[in-house]
Design a protein around this motif. Structure first.
Motif, PDB file in Angstrom:
ATOM      1  N   PRO A  92      -2.211   7.058 -29.641  1.00  0.00           N
ATOM      2  CA  PRO A  92      -2.193   8.503 -29.904  1.00  0.00           C
ATOM      3  C   PRO A  92      -0.770   9.036 -29.994  1.00  0.00           C
ATOM      4  CG  PRO A  92      -2.825   8.061 -27.637  1.00  0.00           C
ATOM      5  CD  PRO A  92      -2.783   6.744 -28.328  1.00  0.00           C
ATOM      6  N   ALA A  93      -0.514   9.825 -31.026  1.00  0.00           N
ATOM      7  CA  ALA A  93       0.786  10.457 -31.227  1.00  0.00           C
ATOM      8  C   ALA A  93       0.739  11.897 -30.741  1.00  0.00           C
ATOM      9  CB  ALA A  93       1.171  10.413 -32.704  1.00  0.00           C
ATOM     10  N   GLY A  94       1.875  12.397 -30.247  1.00  0.00           N
ATOM     11  CA  GLY A  94       1.975  13.757 -29.759  1.00  0.00           C
ATOM     12  C   GLY A  94       2.685  13.790 -28.425  1.00  0.00           C
ATOM     13  N   VAL A  95       2.398  14.819 -27.633  1.00  0.00           N
ATOM     14  CA  VAL A  95       2.962  14.981 -26.295  1.00  0.00           C
ATOM     15  C   VAL A  95       1.815  15.004 -25.298  1.00  0.00           C
ATOM     16  CG1 VAL A  95       4.434  16.366 -24.792  1.00  0.00           C
ATOM     17  CG2 VAL A  95       4.856  16.348 -27.262  1.00  0.00           C
ATOM     18  N   PHE A  96       1.957  14.229 -24.227  1.00  0.00           N
ATOM     19  CA  PHE A  96       0.873  14.056 -23.268  1.00  0.00           C
ATOM     20  C   PHE A  96       1.407  14.128 -21.842  1.00  0.00           C
ATOM     21  CE2 PHE A  96       0.287  11.630 -27.113  1.00  0.00           C
ATOM     22  CZ  PHE A  96      -0.956  12.065 -27.560  1.00  0.00           C
ATOM     23  N   ALA A  97       0.600  14.635 -20.942  1.00  0.00           N
ATOM     24  CA  ALA A  97       0.932  14.552 -19.522  1.00  0.00           C
ATOM     25  C   ALA A  97       0.816  13.099 -19.074  1.00  0.00           C
ATOM     26  CB  ALA A  97      -0.008  15.438 -18.707  1.00  0.00           C
ATOM     27  N   ILE A  98       1.593  12.749 -18.064  1.00  0.00           N
ATOM     28  CA  ILE A  98       1.485  11.427 -17.442  1.00  0.00           C
ATOM     29  C   ILE A  98       0.623  11.574 -16.198  1.00  0.00           C
ATOM     30  CG2 ILE A  98       2.763   9.650 -16.187  1.00  0.00           C
ATOM     31  CD1 ILE A  98       5.021   9.995 -18.195  1.00  0.00           C
ATOM     32  N   GLY A  99      -0.421  10.772 -16.121  1.00  0.00           N
ATOM     33  CA  GLY A  99      -1.380  10.883 -15.029  1.00  0.00           C
ATOM     34  C   GLY A  99      -1.139   9.877 -13.923  1.00  0.00           C
ATOM     35  N   THR A 100      -2.220   9.383 -13.357  1.00  0.00           N
ATOM     36  CA  THR A 100      -2.173   8.510 -12.190  1.00  0.00           C
ATOM     37  C   THR A 100      -1.601   7.141 -12.522  1.00  0.00           C
ATOM     38  OG1 THR A 100      -4.130   9.633 -11.336  1.00  0.00           O
ATOM     39  CG2 THR A 100      -3.618   7.491 -10.374  1.00  0.00           C
ATOM     40  N   ALA A 101      -0.806   6.612 -11.599  1.00  0.00           N
ATOM     41  CA  ALA A 101      -0.390   5.214 -11.670  1.00  0.00           C
ATOM     42  C   ALA A 101      -1.501   4.351 -11.100  1.00  0.00           C
ATOM     43  CB  ALA A 101       0.895   5.006 -10.890  1.00  0.00           C
ATOM     44  N   PHE A 102      -1.579   3.101 -11.561  1.00  0.00           N
ATOM     45  CA  PHE A 102      -2.629   2.209 -11.074  1.00  0.00           C
ATOM     46  C   PHE A 102      -2.095   0.789 -11.011  1.00  0.00           C
ATOM     47  CE2 PHE A 102      -3.136   2.570 -15.697  1.00  0.00           C
ATOM     48  CZ  PHE A 102      -3.110   1.238 -16.085  1.00  0.00           C
ATOM     49  N   GLY A 103      -2.854  -0.069 -10.363  1.00  0.00           N
ATOM     50  CA  GLY A 103      -2.446  -1.462 -10.284  1.00  0.00           C
ATOM     51  C   GLY A 103      -3.392  -2.284  -9.422  1.00  0.00           C
ATOM     52  N   TYR A 104      -3.057  -3.559  -9.301  1.00  0.00           N
ATOM     53  CA  TYR A 104      -3.902  -4.468  -8.541  1.00  0.00           C
ATOM     54  C   TYR A 104      -3.573  -4.445  -7.045  1.00  0.00           C
ATOM     55  CZ  TYR A 104      -4.805  -6.601 -13.164  1.00  0.00           C
ATOM     56  OH  TYR A 104      -5.142  -6.838 -14.475  1.00  0.00           O
ATOM     57  N   ALA A 105      -2.330  -4.115  -6.689  1.00  0.00           N
ATOM     58  CA  ALA A 105      -1.891  -4.177  -5.288  1.00  0.00           C
ATOM     59  C   ALA A 105      -2.316  -2.920  -4.523  1.00  0.00           C
ATOM     60  CB  ALA A 105      -0.378  -4.336  -5.233  1.00  0.00           C
ATOM     61  N   PRO A 106      -2.409  -3.023  -3.186  1.00  0.00           N
ATOM     62  CA  PRO A 106      -2.791  -1.851  -2.386  1.00  0.00           C
ATOM     63  C   PRO A 106      -1.802  -0.698  -2.494  1.00  0.00           C
ATOM     64  CG  PRO A 106      -3.041  -3.868  -1.103  1.00  0.00           C
ATOM     65  CD  PRO A 106      -2.320  -4.249  -2.358  1.00  0.00           C
ATOM     66  N   GLN A 107      -0.511  -1.004  -2.704  1.00  0.00           N
ATOM     67  CA  GLN A 107       0.502   0.036  -2.802  1.00  0.00           C
ATOM     68  C   GLN A 107       1.456  -0.275  -3.946  1.00  0.00           C
ATOM     69  OE1 GLN A 107       2.148  -0.167   1.208  1.00  0.00           O
ATOM     70  NE2 GLN A 107       0.990   1.669   1.782  1.00  0.00           N
ATOM     71  N   LEU A 108       2.185   0.756  -4.397  1.00  0.00           N
ATOM     72  CA  LEU A 108       3.134   0.601  -5.480  1.00  0.00           C
ATOM     73  C   LEU A 108       4.281   1.575  -5.267  1.00  0.00           C
ATOM     74  CD1 LEU A 108       3.711  -0.663  -8.360  1.00  0.00           C
ATOM     75  CD2 LEU A 108       2.602   1.368  -9.296  1.00  0.00           C
ATOM     76  N   SER A 109       5.491   1.152  -5.601  1.00  0.00           N
ATOM     77  CA  SER A 109       6.656   2.027  -5.497  1.00  0.00           C
ATOM     78  C   SER A 109       6.676   2.975  -6.685  1.00  0.00           C
ATOM     79  CB  SER A 109       7.938   1.186  -5.473  1.00  0.00           C
ATOM     80  OG  SER A 109       9.081   2.024  -5.470  1.00  0.00           O
ATOM     81  N   THR A 110       6.270   4.211  -6.465  1.00  0.00           N
ATOM     82  CA  THR A 110       6.235   5.219  -7.519  1.00  0.00           C
ATOM     83  C   THR A 110       6.130   6.597  -6.904  1.00  0.00           C
ATOM     84  OG1 THR A 110       5.116   5.961  -9.533  1.00  0.00           O
ATOM     85  CG2 THR A 110       3.718   5.086  -7.773  1.00  0.00           C
ATOM     86  N   GLY A 111       6.627   7.603  -7.646  1.00  0.00           N
ATOM     87  CA  GLY A 111       6.462   8.980  -7.236  1.00  0.00           C
ATOM     88  C   GLY A 111       5.233   9.628  -7.829  1.00  0.00           C
TER      89      GLY A 111
END
Length: 249
Positions: A92-111
């Motif tokens: 998709p082209a355009g401008v979008f909000a950035i939503g939730t981070a996800f991953g396989y590990a219980p925790q992740l270094s992110t704001g």
């Protein structure tokens, strides 16, 4: 509302955009509508302008290129070009909000807000489902079409495992869940250098982890994807960063 003292001396104020409060922005530009690769740049707001925070990076986008998506931008700003549809292989082209981070590990270094994915977490890509374009726990949610979904979020637990969703974040395309508008659009780990996606943006894991560590919810980050000519056409009106397009890592 302030009126100009004289029409001949009036200066039009810049038109406000829904993303004008963004203090972080990820920009992906492609050579044209049909290119399956692009260049990613990251920017942080500095005063009234933008400061580039990383070296440009080559990334992979949809196997069919890109098409206008459903995001924060006004559809009236769209010029000629394809429109994103479910299953078309376009990012998709355009401008979008950035939503939730996800991953396989219980925790992740992110704001960003983070969700550790489990075996029953799937993104619903069935247009007729009332849960279309949502990540749901299929052991709890009961709705038509869930058994037809083809987007497990724990890809490492499938018959042909991979780490594409080992870390990533949601690109908020089609948040209103318009049927056939396109679903399950993420930034995720690339399958291989130059390997296109079904419509997401992929990149090396280390680069993605660096972006995730930098991104912060309180900065209202935005994600922009446009062909180069569209970016040039809309840059001023959309208050987007300027940069030297000849610089690619």
């Amino acid at each position: 509302m302030l009126l100009p003292l004289a029409a001949c001396a009036s200066t039009a104020a810049p038109q406000a955009n829904p993303w004008d409060n963004a203090r972080q922005m990820i920009v992906v530009t492609t050579a044209d509508w049909d290119s399956p690769t692009g260049t990613l740049r990251a920017f942080e707001r500095e005063g009234e302008g933008w400061r580039e925070t990383t070296q440009p990076l080559t990334v992979n986008v949809g196997r069919s290129g890109a098409g206008w998506g459903l995001g924060l931008h006004d559809a009236r700003d769209q010029d000629a070009g394809p429109v994103k549809r479910e299953g078309d292989g376009r990012a998709p082209a355009g401008v979008f909000a950035i939503g939730t981070a996800f991953g396989y590990a219980p925790q992740l270094s992110t704001g960003l807000a983070y969700k550790a994915m489990q075996a029953n977490d799937w993104c619903i890509d069935v247009p007729d489902s009332p849960l279309y374009n949502r990540i749901v726990d299929r052991s709890l949610a009961k709705a038509p079409g869930l058994d037809q979904a083809s987007e497990p979020m724990r890809r490492d637990l499938q018959a042909k495992p991979d780490d594409l969703y080992k870390v990533g974040f949601v690109i908020e395309h089609n948040a209103q869940a318009t049927p056939q508008g396109g679903s399950c659009i993420f930034a995720h780990v690339q399958r291989a250098p130059g390997a296109p996606t079904a419509g997401c943006t992929s990149m090396p894991e280390d680069a993605l982890r660096s972006l995730l560590a930098w991104l912060r919810d309180d900065a209202h980050p935005a994600f922009v994807l446009l062909p180069e000519n569209e970016y040039s056409r809309l840059q001023a009106a959309w208050h987007l960063p300027t940069f030297d397009s000849s610089t690619i890592l």
